[in-house]
Design an enzyme around this catalytic site. Sequence first.
Site, mmCIF file in Angstrom:
data_model
loop_
_atom_site.group_PDB
_atom_site.id
_atom_site.type_symbol
_atom_site.label_atom_id
_atom_site.label_comp_id
_atom_site.label_asym_id
_atom_site.label_seq_id
_atom_site.Cartn_x
_atom_site.Cartn_y
_atom_site.Cartn_z
ATOM 1 N N CYS A 50 0.822 -1.213 0.000
ATOM 2 C CA CYS A 50 0.000 0.000 0.000
ATOM 3 C C CYS A 50 0.855 1.261 0.000
ATOM 4 O O CYS A 50 0.385 2.333 -0.382
ATOM 5 C CB CYS A 50 -0.945 0.004 1.199
ATOM 6 S SG CYS A 50 -0.129 0.043 2.805
ATOM 7 N N GLY A 115 6.210 -4.689 11.170
ATOM 8 C CA GLY A 115 6.598 -6.043 10.811
ATOM 9 C C GLY A 115 6.006 -6.582 9.533
ATOM 10 O O GLY A 115 6.524 -7.545 8.969
#
Length: 437
Positions: A50, A115
Amino acid sequence: MNIAVVGLSHRTAPVEVREKLSISDEHIEKSFCSLNATEQVLEVSILSTCNRLEIYALVKNQELGVSAIKEFLIDHSGLSKEDLFPHLFTFNQAEAVNHLMRVSGGLDSLVLGEGQILSQVKKMVRLGQDYKSIGPILNRLLTQAVSTGKKVRSDTNLGTGAVSISSAAVELAQLKLGQSLGKDQLMTLQSEKVAVIGAGRMSRLLIQHLQSKGCSKLTLLNRTLNRAESLAKDFPDLDVKCGLLDDLDKCIEFSTLIFTSTASNTPIINSELLSGFKRNNNLLRLIDIGVPRNIASDVSGLPGFEAYDVDDLQEVVARNQDARQQIAIEAQNLIDEEARVFLEWWASLEAVPTINRLRSNLESIRKEELQKALSRMGPDFSARERKVVEALSKGIINKILHTPVTNLRAPQPSSQRKESLKIVESLFELGVSENDQ
């Protein structure tokens, strides 16, 4: 051959540009086919998230290879060169390697240390392998980037307490709720009427964080009901009402906070849809973490609605960033070391053609002299004895080669290695084969 990365990220391009470059799962095969068909590209893989699209490639010629990748990005995005190129970055060789290590380690993320990017780099490795588009060079680089990302999180505290895109979106909702009450603090979402649109991985993380911030019930809409219900079952302590996207109108009418995270390539919420709702004093906040965006830009400014996208998460990220900068320095030191290890291996490949020719020449001599010796031994020489003598000859060649090969591949300045290779090639009269050119 050269290693290059061409791409853009949240650092170089706004979401309205990034969404045009995003490559969905349904289009990923076509993208690999296009890049693999490019003459200048020898190996390639794609990182699409994204917040970034990055093409990592091993190219024949740096300038021509990068140019070919940029042409692919123009064709894929539909943007003109003038609209696209100002947002692109290009890194070559050592810079490209260091950049990938930083990305995998979470140092280049919108949310420092998050992460999820490591999983996305792992996916990039898998895609490259599945489409047979990466060879020994990129495979080594990408797998080392994954191990570096793991090491950053295990050997430093960068991953401890790190927020993700999903948790930042929830914090943004808390922050905006507090600001509407005249407070610069994160407020509980217990009294909010919450809805989540989409039932993928990002939505799962959203629901986890919503639950931890006081949300006790929510509406979950998805294109397929089964997937929404399957996700809801993973949160037995949360009152989740599942529905289809057909229920979006009703959801908008009764919600005060909606998060969108679908794989749709076009907005599912726009001003035309919202203009039919009279919110009065009942404000609806819309937080979109989808790329491409799920909420159209024309929603901004509509009375009764507040709309935010992934670029608006900077406000939340800035609150957490300062305290993590020192840890980031430690992580960068580790990344620099890992990049150095790869670059030393990459540089050592310069010696491989010469080593192969040297080994081939010595192997030819070994076979020729062995055949002469065996022919003199006569028929009484047993098959077992022949094997022993052949193994002896191979062992001698390997012993002779071990030290010079080790020294040729050892870390050293390029000029020094080139000089050593010249000497070896001259001493052993090693010609250049067609395969080495």
